[in-house]
Design a protein around this motif. Structure first.
Motif, PDB file in Angstrom:
ATOM      1  N   THR A   1       0.731  -1.215   0.170  1.00  0.00           N
ATOM      2  CA  THR A   1       0.187  -0.080   0.058  1.00  0.00           C
ATOM      3  C   THR A   1       0.927   1.377  -0.073  1.00  0.00           C
ATOM      4  OG1 THR A   1      -1.677  -1.530   1.370  1.00  0.00           O
ATOM      5  CG2 THR A   1      -2.077   1.093   1.218  1.00  0.00           C
ATOM      6  N   THR A   2       1.861   1.406   0.817  1.00  0.00           N
ATOM      7  CA  THR A   2       2.704   2.395   0.886  1.00  0.00           C
ATOM      8  C   THR A   2       3.317   2.205  -0.614  1.00  0.00           C
ATOM      9  OG1 THR A   2       3.585   2.050   2.606  1.00  0.00           O
ATOM     10  CG2 THR A   2       4.609   3.093   1.719  1.00  0.00           C
ATOM     11  N   LEU A   3       3.635   1.158  -1.469  1.00  0.00           N
ATOM     12  CA  LEU A   3       3.837   1.635  -2.761  1.00  0.00           C
ATOM     13  C   LEU A   3       2.926   2.201  -3.752  1.00  0.00           C
ATOM     14  CD1 LEU A   3       5.766   0.768  -5.369  1.00  0.00           C
ATOM     15  CD2 LEU A   3       4.730  -1.376  -5.131  1.00  0.00           C
ATOM     16  N   LEU A   4       1.899   1.681  -3.003  1.00  0.00           N
ATOM     17  CA  LEU A   4       0.709   2.079  -4.351  1.00  0.00           C
ATOM     18  C   LEU A   4       0.946   3.972  -4.132  1.00  0.00           C
ATOM     19  CD1 LEU A   4      -2.008   1.795  -6.325  1.00  0.00           C
ATOM     20  CD2 LEU A   4      -3.164   1.105  -4.224  1.00  0.00           C
ATOM     21  N   GLU A   5       0.865   4.330  -2.483  1.00  0.00           N
ATOM     22  CA  GLU A   5       0.817   5.817  -2.399  1.00  0.00           C
ATOM     23  C   GLU A   5       2.113   6.343  -3.289  1.00  0.00           C
ATOM     24  OE1 GLU A   5      -1.815   7.180  -0.831  1.00  0.00           O
ATOM     25  OE2 GLU A   5      -2.553   5.443  -1.195  1.00  0.00           O
ATOM     26  N   ARG A   6       2.774   5.540  -2.529  1.00  0.00           N
ATOM     27  CA  ARG A   6       4.096   6.438  -3.801  1.00  0.00           C
ATOM     28  C   ARG A   6       3.981   6.501  -4.968  1.00  0.00           C
ATOM     29  NH1 ARG A   6       7.537  10.069  -2.010  1.00  0.00           N
ATOM     30  NH2 ARG A   6       7.764   8.765   0.051  1.00  0.00           N
ATOM     31  N   ILE A   7       3.513   5.589  -6.190  1.00  0.00           N
ATOM     32  CA  ILE A   7       3.237   5.939  -7.578  1.00  0.00           C
ATOM     33  C   ILE A   7       1.987   6.827  -7.646  1.00  0.00           C
ATOM     34  CG2 ILE A   7       1.637   4.380  -9.402  1.00  0.00           C
ATOM     35  CD1 ILE A   7       3.028   1.715  -7.905  1.00  0.00           C
ATOM     36  N   LYS A   8       1.082   6.935  -6.750  1.00  0.00           N
ATOM     37  CA  LYS A   8       0.387   7.988  -7.053  1.00  0.00           C
ATOM     38  C   LYS A   8       0.906   8.900  -6.959  1.00  0.00           C
ATOM     39  CE  LYS A   8      -2.933   6.044  -3.785  1.00  0.00           C
ATOM     40  NZ  LYS A   8      -4.325   6.337  -3.984  1.00  0.00           N
ATOM     41  N   SER A   9       2.345   8.840  -6.225  1.00  0.00           N
ATOM     42  CA  SER A   9       2.483  10.742  -5.852  1.00  0.00           C
ATOM     43  C   SER A   9       3.466  11.037  -7.039  1.00  0.00           C
ATOM     44  CB  SER A   9       3.284  10.580  -4.583  1.00  0.00           C
ATOM     45  OG  SER A   9       4.211  11.773  -4.247  1.00  0.00           O
ATOM     46  N   VAL A  10       4.147  10.427  -7.254  1.00  0.00           N
ATOM     47  CA  VAL A  10       4.742  10.512  -8.446  1.00  0.00           C
ATOM     48  C   VAL A  10       4.446  10.661  -9.719  1.00  0.00           C
ATOM     49  CG1 VAL A  10       6.988   9.270  -9.892  1.00  0.00           C
ATOM     50  CG2 VAL A  10       6.570   8.717  -7.033  1.00  0.00           C
ATOM     51  N   PHE A  11       3.394   9.328 -10.100  1.00  0.00           N
ATOM     52  CA  PHE A  11       2.687  10.129 -11.302  1.00  0.00           C
ATOM     53  C   PHE A  11       1.668  10.596 -11.653  1.00  0.00           C
ATOM     54  CE2 PHE A  11       5.559   5.893 -11.878  1.00  0.00           C
ATOM     55  CZ  PHE A  11       6.123   5.529 -13.003  1.00  0.00           C
ATOM     56  N   MET A  12       0.849  11.143 -10.219  1.00  0.00           N
ATOM     57  CA  MET A  12       0.086  12.081 -10.537  1.00  0.00           C
ATOM     58  C   MET A  12       0.157  13.352 -10.081  1.00  0.00           C
ATOM     59  SD  MET A  12      -3.022   9.564  -9.490  1.00  0.00           S
ATOM     60  CE  MET A  12      -4.417  10.146  -9.224  1.00  0.00           C
ATOM     61  N   GLY A  13       1.329  13.286  -9.251  1.00  0.00           N
ATOM     62  CA  GLY A  13       2.229  15.106  -8.834  1.00  0.00           C
ATOM     63  C   GLY A  13       0.986  15.077  -6.918  1.00  0.00           C
ATOM     64  N   VAL A  14       0.657  14.130  -6.809  1.00  0.00           N
ATOM     65  CA  VAL A  14      -0.272  13.902  -5.563  1.00  0.00           C
ATOM     66  C   VAL A  14       0.816  14.218  -3.907  1.00  0.00           C
ATOM     67  CG1 VAL A  14      -2.610  14.837  -6.383  1.00  0.00           C
ATOM     68  CG2 VAL A  14      -2.042  12.282  -5.621  1.00  0.00           C
ATOM     69  N   PRO A  15       0.527  14.874  -2.684  1.00  0.00           N
ATOM     70  CA  PRO A  15       0.794  14.091  -2.429  1.00  0.00           C
ATOM     71  C   PRO A  15       0.200  12.505  -1.358  1.00  0.00           C
ATOM     72  CG  PRO A  15      -0.340  15.221  -1.260  1.00  0.00           C
ATOM     73  CD  PRO A  15      -0.605  15.490  -3.055  1.00  0.00           C
ATOM     74  N   GLY A  16       1.468  11.473  -1.135  1.00  0.00           N
ATOM     75  CA  GLY A  16      -0.025  10.346  -1.219  1.00  0.00           C
ATOM     76  C   GLY A  16       0.012  10.578   0.784  1.00  0.00           C
ATOM     77  N   LEU A  17      -0.310   9.492   1.212  1.00  0.00           N
ATOM     78  CA  LEU A  17      -0.250   9.753   1.950  1.00  0.00           C
ATOM     79  C   LEU A  17       0.618   9.434   3.391  1.00  0.00           C
ATOM     80  CD1 LEU A  17      -3.703   6.336   2.798  1.00  0.00           C
ATOM     81  CD2 LEU A  17      -3.714   9.474   3.102  1.00  0.00           C
ATOM     82  N   ALA A  18       0.843   9.719   4.616  1.00  0.00           N
ATOM     83  CA  ALA A  18       1.443   9.896   5.166  1.00  0.00           C
ATOM     84  C   ALA A  18       1.486   8.394   5.872  1.00  0.00           C
ATOM     85  CB  ALA A  18       1.388  10.320   6.633  1.00  0.00           C
ATOM     86  N   PRO A  19       2.690   7.950   6.524  1.00  0.00           N
ATOM     87  CA  PRO A  19       3.136   6.819   6.666  1.00  0.00           C
ATOM     88  C   PRO A  19       2.504   6.388   7.325  1.00  0.00           C
ATOM     89  CG  PRO A  19       4.810   7.051   5.170  1.00  0.00           C
ATOM     90  CD  PRO A  19       3.795   8.699   5.989  1.00  0.00           C
ATOM     91  N   GLU A  20       2.407   6.717   9.163  1.00  0.00           N
ATOM     92  CA  GLU A  20       1.773   6.286   9.748  1.00  0.00           C
ATOM     93  C   GLU A  20      -0.392   6.105  10.045  1.00  0.00           C
ATOM     94  OE1 GLU A  20       2.173  10.857   9.755  1.00  0.00           O
ATOM     95  OE2 GLU A  20       3.277   9.292   9.688  1.00  0.00           O
ATOM     96  N   LYS A  21      -0.788   6.468   8.197  1.00  0.00           N
ATOM     97  CA  LYS A  21      -2.152   6.294   8.354  1.00  0.00           C
ATOM     98  C   LYS A  21      -1.820   5.836   7.518  1.00  0.00           C
ATOM     99  CE  LYS A  21      -2.913  11.461   9.168  1.00  0.00           C
ATOM    100  NZ  LYS A  21      -3.946  12.842   8.852  1.00  0.00           N
TER     101      LYS A  21
END
Length: 198
Positions: free
Chosen positions: A31-51
């Motif tokens: 899930t951290t990977l999925l959030e990072r992919i969205k962040s890298v390719f969509m330019g949006v901040p991903g969820l904070a790891p603690e969330k």
């Protein structure tokens, strides 16, 4: 005439759509990977790891990369959820298998899970990307060490496109290169697994 023009417009503006499974044992960082992919390719901040909570069921992420839309299906990694993975095999265009490089105790279990997946007839010919995650942590196994464990079953991959790459989903290191590799393989594999046009 309207129908013809409408159909032509829809064809020209449609995107190739692909479905990619993100699987692996629980706590591998899927899930951290999925959030990072969205962040890298969509330019949006991903969820904070603690969330980020453990996935029970399915998380979906849609990312437009070049002329394609990639739908990532992040499936829960708990052992009792592994049987659900098979339901997605026939519809997927590629599989990303995430390995926790710091979890040496469960590496054998991880290998057995990977072997069960790649020997399933429904994933024949599907590109496989194995990601050695958590490379930012001290004590993480290097890619070479992970390959050594998985080499015994590598012959079962056959001639399909496959690769093992190091990443840190938390810090983002290696994520863009890994997904760029995957997108090329998705497009090369169109004859075997045609994309959906929407």
């Amino acid at each position: 005439m309207y129908t013809l023009l409408s159909g032509l417009y829809n064809y020209v503006t449609s995107k190739e759509e692909y479905y990619v499974l993100i699987i692996g044992l629980d706590n591998a960082g899927k899930t951290t990977l999925l959030e990072r992919i969205k962040s890298v390719f969509m330019g949006v901040p991903g969820l904070a790891p603690e969330k980020i909570a453990p996935t029970v069921g399915l998380n979906i992420g849609r990312v437009d990369i070049k002329s394609a839309r990639i739908n990532f299906w992040d499936l829960g990694g708990q052992r009792d959820l592994h049987s659900i993975w098979e339901r997605y095999y026939t519809e997927c265009h590629a599989i990303v298998f995430v390995v926790d490089s710091t979890d040496k105790k469960r590496l054998e279990e991880c290998k057995d899970t990977f072997e069960k997946m790649i020997t399933n007839d429904r994933v024949e010919g599907v590109p496989i990307l194995m990601l050695a995650n958590k490379q930012d942590l001290s004590g993480a196994l290097r890619v070479e060490e992970i390959k050594e464990v998985f080499n015994k079953i590598a012959v079962k991959l056959g001639a399909r496109d496959s690769r093992v790459l190091p990443i840190s989903a938390l810090e983002g290191n290696g994520v863009k290169d890994a997904i760029d590799w995957l997108v090329v393989r998705l497009q090369r594999n169109k004859l075997s697994r045609p994309p959906v046009h929407r």
